[in-house]
Design an enzyme around this catalytic site. Sequence first.
Site, PDB file in Angstrom:
ATOM      1  N   SER A   1       0.802  -1.225   0.000  1.00  7.41           N
ATOM      2  CA  SER A   1       0.000   0.000   0.000  1.00  7.41           C
ATOM      3  C   SER A   1       0.835   1.276   0.000  1.00  7.41           C
ATOM      4  CB  SER A   1      -0.947   0.020   1.202  1.00  7.41           C
ATOM      5  OG  SER A   1      -0.234   0.157   2.408  1.00  7.41           O
TER       6      SER A   1
ATOM      7  N   LYS B   1       0.989   4.652   6.884  1.00  4.49           N
ATOM      8  CA  LYS B   1       0.451   5.519   5.840  1.00  4.49           C
ATOM      9  C   LYS B   1       1.137   6.884   5.923  1.00  4.49           C
ATOM     10  CE  LYS B   1      -2.730   2.357   4.935  1.00  4.49           C
ATOM     11  NZ  LYS B   1      -2.616   1.494   3.739  1.00  4.49           N
TER      12      LYS B   1
END
Length: 231
Positions: free
Chosen positions: A29, A102
Amino acid sequence: MAIIFVVAVLVSFLIKTFLIRSFFIPSGSMENTLVVDDRIIVNELVPDVVGLERGDVVVFQDPGGWLDSAPEIEQSPVTAAVEWFLSLVGLAAPDSDDHLIKRVIGLPGDTVECCNALGQLSVNGVPLDESAYVKLPVGESRVSQIDFSVTVPEGSMWVMGDNRWNSQDSRYHMDMPGGGSVPIDDVVGRAFVISWPVSRWGWLGNYPEVFDGVPDPADVPADSGATTGGE
């Protein structure tokens, strides 16, 4: 020798508990910034001592419902003991699957919107050029396949993966408590270096130039078009 060993273990434990610790990357990701099986070092002084900044790559605990339950892995007593000891001194990260990593896009009060006519994301009305770190499918210019407009609640942050079309980030949890925003209290620290493999060694920047023109939320006129992240 025994005293030296005990002192070394104690120092390592204190460093791991209060200063830095290691995690490995289990998914794609954050490509191409981070790839599967990269090991990273996280600065645990962020955010309690050093404040968060837009663009920081952060490791945080699952705020609830973002991750599927990891299956229990059977280990021999010897293997389990070795892993426990290595995790104690920060040389292993058996709980990496319980955390996420993230990039911070919005801080408390920020209005984050996507996408404008050029496919760009905006923070407090300022379009961002994220080409330095965002990975998109070939031929795609939109940095998000989902249109959204949110205002980040107090004490929270809006996070997105660099691999924008393959990241289950804040955008995909807007129907959960917090509206996709993550409590800053869940942050373990800021990732600042790739430590392994050697071929991938390097510093992890937060690209301040991308966010330089973003004004503070207090300096932005009220915009009824955005919804609060907690709604």
